[in-house]
Write a protein that holds these residues in place. Structure first.
Motif, PDB file in Angstrom:
ATOM      1  N   VAL A 335       0.835  -1.208   0.000  1.00 49.81           N
ATOM      2  CA  VAL A 335       0.000   0.000   0.000  1.00 49.81           C
ATOM      3  C   VAL A 335       0.867   1.253   0.000  1.00 49.81           C
ATOM      4  O   VAL A 335       0.592   2.220  -0.728  1.00 49.81           O
ATOM      5  N   ASP A 336       1.922   1.228   0.813  1.00 50.88           N
ATOM      6  CA  ASP A 336       2.821   2.390   0.873  1.00 50.88           C
ATOM      7  C   ASP A 336       3.501   2.635  -0.470  1.00 50.88           C
ATOM      8  O   ASP A 336       3.749   3.782  -0.861  1.00 50.88           O
ATOM      9  N   GLU A 337       3.803   1.550  -1.189  1.00 50.60           N
ATOM     10  CA  GLU A 337       4.439   1.704  -2.501  1.00 50.60           C
ATOM     11  C   GLU A 337       3.518   2.411  -3.479  1.00 50.60           C
ATOM     12  O   GLU A 337       3.945   3.276  -4.252  1.00 50.60           O
ATOM     13  N   ILE A 338       2.238   2.040  -3.450  1.00 51.66           N
ATOM     14  CA  ILE A 338       1.272   2.707  -4.334  1.00 51.66           C
ATOM     15  C   ILE A 338       1.140   4.176  -3.965  1.00 51.66           C
ATOM     16  O   ILE A 338       1.128   5.067  -4.832  1.00 51.66           O
ATOM     17  N   ASN A 339       1.060   4.436  -2.652  1.00 51.42           N
ATOM     18  CA  ASN A 339       0.926   5.827  -2.209  1.00 51.42           C
ATOM     19  C   ASN A 339       2.171   6.641  -2.527  1.00 51.42           C
ATOM     20  O   ASN A 339       2.088   7.838  -2.841  1.00 51.42           O
ATOM     21  N   SER A 340       3.342   5.997  -2.437  1.00 51.56           N
ATOM     22  CA  SER A 340       4.590   6.728  -2.668  1.00 51.56           C
ATOM     23  C   SER A 340       4.721   7.175  -4.116  1.00 51.56           C
ATOM     24  O   SER A 340       5.299   8.223  -4.401  1.00 51.56           O
ATOM     25  N   LYS A 341       4.192   6.386  -5.040  1.00 47.89           N
ATOM     26  CA  LYS A 341       4.262   6.773  -6.437  1.00 47.89           C
ATOM     27  C   LYS A 341       3.469   8.042  -6.685  1.00 47.89           C
ATOM     28  O   LYS A 341       3.918   8.955  -7.382  1.00 47.89           O
ATOM     29  N   THR A 342       2.277   8.120  -6.086  1.00 49.75           N
ATOM     30  CA  THR A 342       1.456   9.321  -6.220  1.00 49.75           C
ATOM     31  C   THR A 342       2.114  10.506  -5.532  1.00 49.75           C
ATOM     32  O   THR A 342       2.142  11.618  -6.061  1.00 49.75           O
ATOM     33  N   ALA A 343       2.675  10.249  -4.343  1.00 40.91           N
ATOM     34  CA  ALA A 343       3.337  11.327  -3.602  1.00 40.91           C
ATOM     35  C   ALA A 343       4.561  11.842  -4.342  1.00 40.91           C
ATOM     36  O   ALA A 343       4.836  13.046  -4.361  1.00 40.91           O
ATOM     37  N   ALA A 344       5.310  10.946  -4.991  1.00 38.86           N
ATOM     38  CA  ALA A 344       6.498  11.357  -5.728  1.00 38.86           C
ATOM     39  C   ALA A 344       6.125  12.261  -6.893  1.00 38.86           C
ATOM     40  O   ALA A 344       6.794  13.258  -7.178  1.00 38.86           O
ATOM     41  N   GLN A 345       5.013  11.921  -7.569  1.00 40.54           N
ATOM     42  CA  GLN A 345       4.564  12.743  -8.677  1.00 40.54           C
ATOM     43  C   GLN A 345       4.113  14.114  -8.186  1.00 40.54           C
ATOM     44  O   GLN A 345       4.423  15.145  -8.797  1.00 40.54           O
ATOM     45  N   GLN A 346       3.397  14.142  -7.048  1.00 36.74           N
ATOM     46  CA  GLN A 346       2.951  15.424  -6.494  1.00 36.74           C
ATOM     47  C   GLN A 346       4.131  16.262  -6.041  1.00 36.74           C
ATOM     48  O   GLN A 346       4.148  17.491  -6.212  1.00 36.74           O
ATOM     49  N   GLN A 347       5.169  15.643  -5.475  1.00 34.49           N
ATOM     50  CA  GLN A 347       6.341  16.370  -5.022  1.00 34.49           C
ATOM     51  C   GLN A 347       7.102  16.956  -6.211  1.00 34.49           C
ATOM     52  O   GLN A 347       7.617  18.071  -6.162  1.00 34.49           O
ATOM     53  N   ALA A 348       7.157  16.170  -7.291  1.00 35.98           N
ATOM     54  CA  ALA A 348       7.833  16.674  -8.487  1.00 35.98           C
ATOM     55  C   ALA A 348       7.129  17.905  -9.028  1.00 35.98           C
ATOM     56  O   ALA A 348       7.769  18.881  -9.443  1.00 35.98           O
ATOM     57  N   VAL A 372      -5.017   0.412  -9.925  1.00 34.45           N
ATOM     58  CA  VAL A 372      -6.300  -0.232 -10.200  1.00 34.45           C
ATOM     59  C   VAL A 372      -6.174  -1.743 -10.178  1.00 34.45           C
ATOM     60  O   VAL A 372      -7.045  -2.463  -9.671  1.00 34.45           O
ATOM     61  N   SER A 373      -5.070  -2.290 -10.718  1.00 38.10           N
ATOM     62  CA  SER A 373      -4.894  -3.737 -10.760  1.00 38.10           C
ATOM     63  C   SER A 373      -4.484  -4.311  -9.407  1.00 38.10           C
ATOM     64  O   SER A 373      -4.762  -5.483  -9.124  1.00 38.10           O
ATOM     65  N   SER A 374      -3.829  -3.518  -8.569  1.00 38.72           N
ATOM     66  CA  SER A 374      -3.306  -4.023  -7.297  1.00 38.72           C
ATOM     67  C   SER A 374      -4.292  -3.893  -6.147  1.00 38.72           C
ATOM     68  O   SER A 374      -4.321  -4.753  -5.258  1.00 38.72           O
ATOM     69  N   LEU A 375      -5.102  -2.844  -6.138  1.00 38.62           N
ATOM     70  CA  LEU A 375      -5.959  -2.581  -4.983  1.00 38.62           C
ATOM     71  C   LEU A 375      -6.964  -3.697  -4.695  1.00 38.62           C
ATOM     72  O   LEU A 375      -7.120  -4.102  -3.539  1.00 38.62           O
ATOM     73  N   PRO A 376      -7.691  -4.247  -5.682  1.00 38.20           N
ATOM     74  CA  PRO A 376      -8.629  -5.339  -5.348  1.00 38.20           C
ATOM     75  C   PRO A 376      -7.936  -6.532  -4.709  1.00 38.20           C
ATOM     76  O   PRO A 376      -8.450  -7.117  -3.752  1.00 38.20           O
ATOM     77  N   GLU A 377      -6.762  -6.892  -5.227  1.00 41.18           N
ATOM     78  CA  GLU A 377      -6.025  -8.016  -4.655  1.00 41.18           C
ATOM     79  C   GLU A 377      -5.577  -7.703  -3.232  1.00 41.18           C
ATOM     80  O   GLU A 377      -5.646  -8.569  -2.347  1.00 41.18           O
ATOM     81  N   LEU A 378      -5.134  -6.467  -3.007  1.00 45.49           N
ATOM     82  CA  LEU A 378      -4.696  -6.081  -1.668  1.00 45.49           C
ATOM     83  C   LEU A 378      -5.861  -6.044  -0.684  1.00 45.49           C
ATOM     84  O   LEU A 378      -5.729  -6.435   0.482  1.00 45.49           O
ATOM     85  N   GLN A 379      -7.013  -5.571  -1.146  1.00 46.03           N
ATOM     86  CA  GLN A 379      -8.190  -5.533  -0.278  1.00 46.03           C
ATOM     87  C   GLN A 379      -8.626  -6.946   0.111  1.00 46.03           C
ATOM     88  O   GLN A 379      -8.995  -7.197   1.258  1.00 46.03           O
ATOM     89  N   GLU A 380      -8.584  -7.870  -0.842  1.00 46.37           N
ATOM     90  CA  GLU A 380      -8.941  -9.253  -0.541  1.00 46.37           C
ATOM     91  C   GLU A 380      -7.939  -9.870   0.429  1.00 46.37           C
ATOM     92  O   GLU A 380      -8.311 -10.618   1.342  1.00 46.37           O
ATOM     93  N   LYS A 381      -6.674  -9.551   0.252  1.00 43.80           N
ATOM     94  CA  LYS A 381      -5.646 -10.057   1.167  1.00 43.80           C
ATOM     95  C   LYS A 381      -5.875  -9.534   2.573  1.00 43.80           C
ATOM     96  O   LYS A 381      -5.724 -10.261   3.557  1.00 43.80           O
ATOM     97  N   LYS A 382      -6.261  -8.268   2.686  1.00 44.63           N
ATOM     98  CA  LYS A 382      -6.525  -7.684   4.002  1.00 44.63           C
ATOM     99  C   LYS A 382      -7.713  -8.363   4.677  1.00 44.63           C
ATOM    100  O   LYS A 382      -7.705  -8.613   5.892  1.00 44.63           O
ATOM    101  N   LYS A 383      -8.758  -8.701   3.906  1.00 46.78           N
ATOM    102  CA  LYS A 383      -9.911  -9.404   4.472  1.00 46.78           C
ATOM    103  C   LYS A 383      -9.499 -10.772   5.018  1.00 46.78           C
ATOM    104  O   LYS A 383      -9.949 -11.178   6.095  1.00 46.78           O
ATOM    105  N   VAL A 384      -8.663 -11.481   4.268  1.00 49.48           N
ATOM    106  CA  VAL A 384      -8.205 -12.800   4.710  1.00 49.48           C
ATOM    107  C   VAL A 384      -7.397 -12.679   5.991  1.00 49.48           C
ATOM    108  O   VAL A 384      -7.569 -13.465   6.937  1.00 49.48           O
ATOM    109  N   LEU A 385      -6.515 -11.695   6.059  1.00 54.66           N
ATOM    110  CA  LEU A 385      -5.690 -11.511   7.260  1.00 54.66           C
ATOM    111  C   LEU A 385      -6.541 -11.113   8.465  1.00 54.66           C
ATOM    112  O   LEU A 385      -6.292 -11.560   9.584  1.00 54.66           O
ATOM    113  N   ASP A 386      -7.537 -10.269   8.240  1.00 54.52           N
ATOM    114  CA  ASP A 386      -8.445  -9.902   9.344  1.00 54.52           C
ATOM    115  C   ASP A 386      -9.203 -11.128   9.843  1.00 54.52           C
ATOM    116  O   ASP A 386      -9.419 -11.301  11.050  1.00 54.52           O
ATOM    117  N   LYS A 387      -9.622 -11.982   8.912  1.00 56.93           N
ATOM    118  CA  LYS A 387     -10.333 -13.210   9.290  1.00 56.93           C
ATOM    119  C   LYS A 387      -9.465 -14.085  10.187  1.00 56.93           C
ATOM    120  O   LYS A 387      -9.909 -14.557  11.242  1.00 56.93           O
TER     121      LYS A 387
END
Length: 458
Positions: A335-348, A372-387
């Protein structure tokens, strides 16, 4: 040769729900909206494989119990999946007489006897309802596939029936017949003719001999279940080894407890048909208070699609918490990697870095597509870990409340011959005084080792 019993059974069930459609069947005929009628055993067969949403995707609008009172639903076909018993045959004939459904596609979990088939024919002819019976199939699905290499015959009393000194011969033969029918269904589903081995004497030899005779009688026919389709080649080129043991061969396994994740979930939390239901959490609530949503009973599905269940199932329980934490850290890093890409672009942009318009558009597009391709998989992974966090928390509470860690250590000492007899007697006395019985969970459904079914080329 694939021996994934779970996938094979799921494929057979889907063919049944598609009304055994063939190449000449139109899509509209196979994807009709339909009603699924089950008896209790066949409901348990389907439950670990197809959830409600998956049934709906196959056109099943309702799934009902055969013995329940049902209303007439005209112009809709019904798919029956039941055991061939006298009671079920009577109920099916009654449904046909009452014209509950437009067409009845009847599927039996195992082969129906000539006597029961005649009973069904007489019942529908008397009611002038022959036209209601569209098709009739023997499915050979009389077992419950829980994992790719684990199945159950769904016979909780078979050990008692085979070992009860007061049991009559007819009861023992009925139990053996049920076991043979279940094992034969497994072999038909896998499409293999195994080499059968068993110890001499006891129930195992009786079952092995009966299964061998059933296979030989079936293979005598020119056209049989093992000579159709692609399974015929597999059945002739390679034969797995089926080893049948009497439960008494290693009786201590029934009394021994494991300290790994999967067995603990089954023994302590009551895993059944790949579903775990946690009791309501009433800690800290005053008596009589209504339960909030976060305190209500919760159910979780665990199967081979659950990556954590498969990877951590054999780990000792103390390692499970570490594995959950490791997976959570991986999730946060992604998640941090996805956010960092957006933050890097905003900083530039903030630093006044001038990029070519096409280059900037390309980078933004790549970042957006990656997110877009990573978030659904990450959300499903988070649900499994919470379970599994919730399951591990419930396990820890039960272990502390019942002192199961001490029980496990005591069992290990007993196996190694290091147990303190005085401490053991004291534990048994205290446990009996507090509960009136020995409140220790005894697993009665042993797992089938993978080595039991091996491939032998002949």
């Amino acid at each position: 040769m694939s021996l994934n019993i779970r996938q094979k059974q799921a494929d057979a069930l889907l063919r049944m729900l598609h009304l055994h459609s063939t190449a000449g069947t139109t899509k509209e005929q196979s994807d009709l909206y339909k009603v699924l009628i089950l008896d209790r055993f066949c409901k348990d067969v389907i439950a670990p494989l197809l959830r409600v949403n998956e049934l709906r995707s196959q056109g099943v609008t309702l799934h009902l119990l055969l013995e329940a009172e049902r209303q007439q639903i005209p112009d809709v076909p019904a798919v029956y999946f039941v055991q061939p018993t006298t009671a079920n045959i009577e109920r099916i004939a009654q449904d046909a007489a009452q014209s509950l459904y437009d067409a009845m596609h009847i599927n039996f979990a195992t082969s129906i006897s000539s006597r029961l088939l005649e009973q069904l024919a007489v019942g529908v002819i008397k009611a002038n309802a022959v036209r209601r019976i569209a098709k009739l199939y023997d499915e050979y699905l009389s077992f419950i596939a829980l994992e790719p290499s684990l199945f159950s015959l769904g016979l909780p009393d078979c050990y008692l029936n085979l070992n009860d000194p007061a049991a009559k011969d007819i009861q023992i033969e009925a139990a053996v017949s049920q076991i043979v029918d279940g094992l034969f269904s497994v072999l038909v589903t896998l499409g293999v003719v195994p080499i059968i081995r068993s110890p001499k004497g006891g129930a195992a030899e009786h079952v092995a001999a009966a299964l061998e005779n059933k296979l030989r009688d079936h293979l005598k026919a020119r056209s049989n279940l093992f000579s159709e389709g692609t399974s015929a080649l597999a059945a002739t080129l390679s034969r797995p080894l089926l080893v049948i043991f009497d439960r008494n061969f290693d009786l201590s396994v029934m009394l021994q407890h494991c300290w790994s994740y999967k067995p603990l979930v089954q023994d302590v939390l009551g895993l059944k048909l790949n579903r775990v239901t946690l009791a309501p959490d009433t800690a800290g609530l005053p008596p009589g208070a209504s339960l909030l949503p976060q305190h209500q009973k919760k159910s979780y599905d665990v199967d081979d699609k659950d990556f954590f269940w498969e990877s951590a199932g054999a780990l000792p329980f103390p390692k499970v918490a570490e594995e959950v934490e490791t997976q959570l850290q991986q999730y946060k890093a992604a998640v941090d990697e996805i956010n960092s890409k957006t933050a890097a672009q905003q900083q530039a942009d903030a630093d006044g870095v001038v990029l070519d318009h096409e280059e900037m558009l390309k980078r933004n597009t790549q970042n957006l597509m990656s997110a877009v391709s990573s978030l659904p998989e990450l959300q499903e992974k988070k649900k499994v870990l919470d379970k599994h966090t919730n399951l591990a928390t419930a396990l820890l509470s039960a272990i502390k409340a019942r002192g199961l860690d001490g029980l496990y250590n005591l069992e290990e000492d007993l196996l190694m011959g290091k147990a303190d007899t005085a401490a053991l007697n004291k534990l048994l006395q205290v446990q009996t005084q507090h509960t009136g019985c020995l409140d220790f969970t005894v697993p009665v459904t042993g797992r089938v080792p993978r080595a039991v079914l091996q491939t032998s080329y002949v």
